[in-house]
Design a protein around this motif. Structure first.
Motif, PDB file in Angstrom:
ATOM      1  N   CYS A  69       0.851  -1.179   0.000  1.00 48.33           N
ATOM      2  CA  CYS A  69       0.000   0.000   0.000  1.00 48.33           C
ATOM      3  C   CYS A  69       0.896   1.241   0.000  1.00 48.33           C
ATOM      4  CB  CYS A  69      -0.849  -0.055   1.275  1.00 48.33           C
ATOM      5  SG  CYS A  69      -1.637   1.495   1.648  1.00 48.33           S
ATOM      6  N   ASN A 107       0.481   3.939   1.195  1.00 44.83           N
ATOM      7  CA  ASN A 107       0.381   4.661   2.453  1.00 44.83           C
ATOM      8  C   ASN A 107       1.252   4.002   3.529  1.00 44.83           C
ATOM      9  OD1 ASN A 107      -0.718   6.897   3.675  1.00 44.83           O
ATOM     10  ND2 ASN A 107      -2.404   5.751   4.597  1.00 44.83           N
ATOM     11  N   ARG A 108       1.866   2.882   3.143  1.00 48.89           N
ATOM     12  CA  ARG A 108       2.718   2.166   4.086  1.00 48.89           C
ATOM     13  C   ARG A 108       4.172   2.176   3.647  1.00 48.89           C
ATOM     14  NH1 ARG A 108       1.053  -1.714   7.512  1.00 48.89           N
ATOM     15  NH2 ARG A 108      -1.150  -1.600   8.042  1.00 48.89           N
ATOM     16  N   GLY A 142       0.969   3.686   7.305  1.00 43.61           N
ATOM     17  CA  GLY A 142      -0.426   3.378   6.984  1.00 43.61           C
ATOM     18  C   GLY A 142      -1.433   4.147   7.802  1.00 43.61           C
ATOM     19  N   CYS A 143      -2.710   3.884   7.525  1.00 45.41           N
ATOM     20  CA  CYS A 143      -3.800   4.522   8.266  1.00 45.41           C
ATOM     21  C   CYS A 143      -3.704   4.072   9.720  1.00 45.41           C
ATOM     22  CB  CYS A 143      -5.141   4.117   7.683  1.00 45.41           C
ATOM     23  SG  CYS A 143      -5.226   4.408   5.906  1.00 45.41           S
ATOM     24  N   TYR A 154      -5.647   3.100  11.922  1.00 42.09           N
ATOM     25  CA  TYR A 154      -6.500   2.013  12.428  1.00 42.09           C
ATOM     26  C   TYR A 154      -6.222   0.687  11.728  1.00 42.09           C
ATOM     27  CZ  TYR A 154      -8.615   3.201   8.040  1.00 42.09           C
ATOM     28  OH  TYR A 154      -8.772   3.465   6.707  1.00 42.09           O
ATOM     29  N   CYS A 155      -5.271   0.662  10.777  1.00 45.29           N
ATOM     30  CA  CYS A 155      -5.161  -0.481   9.857  1.00 45.29           C
ATOM     31  C   CYS A 155      -4.258  -1.587  10.372  1.00 45.29           C
ATOM     32  CB  CYS A 155      -4.640   0.012   8.510  1.00 45.29           C
ATOM     33  SG  CYS A 155      -4.220  -1.317   7.372  1.00 45.29           S
ATOM     34  N   ASN A 199      -4.117  -5.306   8.519  1.00 46.39           N
ATOM     35  CA  ASN A 199      -4.762  -6.214   7.563  1.00 46.39           C
ATOM     36  C   ASN A 199      -4.938  -7.635   8.098  1.00 46.39           C
ATOM     37  OD1 ASN A 199      -5.189  -5.373   4.386  1.00 46.39           O
ATOM     38  ND2 ASN A 199      -3.955  -3.931   5.559  1.00 46.39           N
ATOM     39  N   TYR A 205      -4.816  -4.941   1.557  1.00 43.53           N
ATOM     40  CA  TYR A 205      -4.016  -3.827   1.058  1.00 43.53           C
ATOM     41  C   TYR A 205      -4.662  -3.176  -0.170  1.00 43.53           C
ATOM     42  CZ  TYR A 205      -0.703  -5.580   4.430  1.00 43.53           C
ATOM     43  OH  TYR A 205      -0.126  -5.987   5.588  1.00 43.53           O
ATOM     44  N   SER A 206      -3.817  -2.605  -1.071  1.00 43.62           N
ATOM     45  CA  SER A 206      -4.335  -1.816  -2.206  1.00 43.62           C
ATOM     46  C   SER A 206      -4.150  -2.626  -3.487  1.00 43.62           C
ATOM     47  CB  SER A 206      -3.586  -0.486  -2.304  1.00 43.62           C
ATOM     48  OG  SER A 206      -3.694   0.195  -1.067  1.00 43.62           O
ATOM     49  N   ARG A 228      -7.311   1.853  -2.893  1.00 45.59           N
ATOM     50  CA  ARG A 228      -7.386   3.265  -2.522  1.00 45.59           C
ATOM     51  C   ARG A 228      -7.793   4.088  -3.739  1.00 45.59           C
ATOM     52  NH1 ARG A 228      -4.280   5.441   1.537  1.00 45.59           N
ATOM     53  NH2 ARG A 228      -3.610   7.131   0.171  1.00 45.59           N
ATOM     54  N   ARG A 284      -4.804   9.067   6.251  1.00 49.58           N
ATOM     55  CA  ARG A 284      -5.297   8.382   5.054  1.00 49.58           C
ATOM     56  C   ARG A 284      -4.415   8.661   3.844  1.00 49.58           C
ATOM     57  NH1 ARG A 284      -7.919   4.035   3.776  1.00 49.58           N
ATOM     58  NH2 ARG A 284      -8.561   4.899   1.794  1.00 49.58           N
TER      59      ARG A 284
HETATM   60  S1  SF4 Z   1      -6.351   0.848   5.427  1.00 45.89           S
HETATM   61 FE1  SF4 Z   1      -5.837   0.460   3.294  1.00 45.89          FE
HETATM   62  S2  SF4 Z   1      -4.920   2.396   2.613  1.00 45.89           S
HETATM   63 FE2  SF4 Z   1      -4.845   2.421   4.839  1.00 45.89          FE
HETATM   64  S3  SF4 Z   1      -2.829   1.578   5.354  1.00 45.89           S
HETATM   65 FE3  SF4 Z   1      -4.307  -0.104   5.404  1.00 45.89          FE
HETATM   66  S4  SF4 Z   1      -4.134  -1.015   3.366  1.00 45.89           S
HETATM   67 FE4  SF4 Z   1      -3.242   1.041   3.218  1.00 45.89          FE
END
Ligand code: SF4
Length: 318
Positions: A34, A36-37, A45-46, A48-49, A51, A92-93, A124, A164
Motif C-alpha cells: 500500500c 500509504n505504508r 499506513g492509516c 487504524y489499519c 490487515n 491492502y491496495s 485506494r 489516510r
Molecule cells: S487501510 Fe488500506 S490504505 Fe490504509 S494503510 Fe491499510 S491497506 Fe493502506
C-alpha cells in the motif's frame, strides 16, 4: 418463523436477483502492499489499519492464487453449498502495481474456476486510473466487476488525523472515473472517529447519496491490536460505541441513505484475539437481529428520511 419485511436494500438479495442464486465472495491476497505504508504517500499506513485482523484463514500471500481460490471455494461449498463466486481482492491496495503486472494476476484469478462470475477489487482512490479500469473491463469480459474504494471519513480533518494520505476530492475523482466506464462502486466508511459529532456521522449518508455509489460497507470504529490507533486509545481512551448505541446510529443512518444504495455491511468485524475494543460479546447474527428489530420497532426502512426530505423539495427523488 415469521418472514421479515426487507428493511434495507441488501447486497445479498441483489446478488441473488442478478445471478439467480446466492453468490459468495472468495478472498484472495495477491501480495500487494500500500502506498500509504511504503513511503510513496506516507509511512506506517492509516492509524487504524491491521490487515491481519480481517484476513480469512484460507487466504495467505505465500499460497498461489489458484490455491487460495481452490481452498476458499472448497470451504464455501462445504459450508454453504455455494456454487457461484466473486473473487474478492481484499488485503491492502489491490491496484497498486503497474498495469502490465496487474493484468495477468486478474486474468489468472478469473480463470481459476469456471464458477467465478466476477471480481470485487478493494483499493485506494489514489491507486486507480482510466488505463487500469479499462484493462480490468477488458480482462473481465462479460464477468461482473465492482471497485471497492476506501473513503473511511468524509471530513478532511479526520482524513489527516487518521493518516489516510488522500483527500475527499481524490475520492470524488476516482468514483467519477469509475462510474463513467459503467463500473459499479462500493464505498467503505468508518463511523466513530474521535472528534466527529453524531450529526456529522449521519451526514456521511448525504455524501454517499451525492456520490451516487452503488454499494456501501458501513463499519463502526473498532480498534485492533498492532495499530497506531490502539496505542493512542490505550494511552488516552476515547468513547467507542456500545452495541445498543451502534444499533440506533446505524438505523438513523439507513433512514437517511438513498434507498438505491445497496448495503454490503452494517458493522465492522474483527476476531476477538485482534480486538482492543469495543468488545460487544455478540455474534454477527445477533447484531443483525438487533438492527432488524430496531427498524421493525420503528416501522422504518432505508431511505425513509431521504425520501421524506426529497418530497419536501430538499433532495432529488429516485
Ligand atoms: S487501510 Fe488500506 S490504505 Fe490504509 S494503510 Fe491499510 S491497506 Fe493502506
Amino acid at each position: 418463523m415469521r418472514e421479515r419485511i426487507p428493511r434495507y436494500n441488501s447486497y445479498n438479495r441483489w446478488l441473488k436477483a442478478k445471478f439467480g442464486e446466492r453468490v459468495y465472495k472468495v478472498s484472495v491476497d495477491g501480495g500487494f502492499t500500500c502506498p500509504n505504508r511504503d513511503g510513496t504517500v506516507a509511512w506506517g499506513g492509516c492509524t487504524y489499519c491491521n490487515n491481519d485482523s480481517f484476513r480469512p484463514d484460507e487466504v495467505a500471500p505465500e499460497k498461489s492464487l489458484r490455491q487460495q481460490i481452490k481452498d476458499g471455494t472448497e470451504y464455501l461449498t462445504r459450508r454453504f453449498e455455494a456454487y457461484k463466486f466473486i473473487v474478492y481482492w481484499q488485503a491492502y491496495s489491490n491496484t497498486y502495481k503497474p498495469v502490465d503486472e496487474l493484468e495477468p494476476l486478474y486474468r489468472s484469478a478469473l480463470e481459476a474456476d469456471s464458477r467465478i462470475v466476477g471480481m470485487a477489487i478493494g483499493t485506494r482512490p489514489d491507486c486507480i486510473d482510466r488505463e487500469k479500469l479499462q484493462m480490468i473491463l477488458d480482462v473481465a469480459g462479460d464477468r461482473y466487476i465492482c471497485m471497492e474504494y476506501g473513503l473511511e471519513s468524509v471530513f478532511e480533518e479526520t482524513l489527516k488525523r487518521i493518516n489516510r494520505g488522500h483527500d475527499l476530492f481524490c475520492y470524488l475523482e476516482a468514483v467519477e472515473e469509475t462510474k463513467s466506464l459503467g463500473i459499479d462502486v462500493c464505498s467503505h466508511i468508518i463511523l466513530g472517529f474521535p472528534g466527529e459529532s453524531r450529526e456529522q456521522l449521519l451526514s456521511y449518508a448525504d455524501t454517499l447519496n451525492d456520490l451516487g455509489v452503488d454499494f456501501v460497507k458501513i463499519h463502526h470504529l473498532h480498534i485492533v491490536k498492532g495499530t497506531r490507533m490502539a496505542k493512542e486509545y490505550l494511552k488516552e481512551p476515547f468513547p467507542l460505541f456500545t452495541a445498543e448505541e451502534w444499533t440506533q446510529l446505524v438505523c438513523d443512518f439507513l433512514e437517511r441513505l438513498d434507498p438505491r444504495i445497496r448495503v454490503q455491511r452494517l458493522f465492522g468485524w474483527s476476531p476477538e484475539e485482534h480486538l482492543v475494543g469495543p468488545k460487544w460479546g455478540l455474534t454477527k447474527p445477533q447484531l443483525l437481529t438487533m438492527i432488524h428489530e430496531e427498524l421493525e420497532r420503528r416501522d422504518s426502512r432505508q431511505g425513509l428520511r431521504f425520501l421524506l426530505e426529497a418530497d419536501q423539495g430538499g433532495l432529488q427523488t429516485p
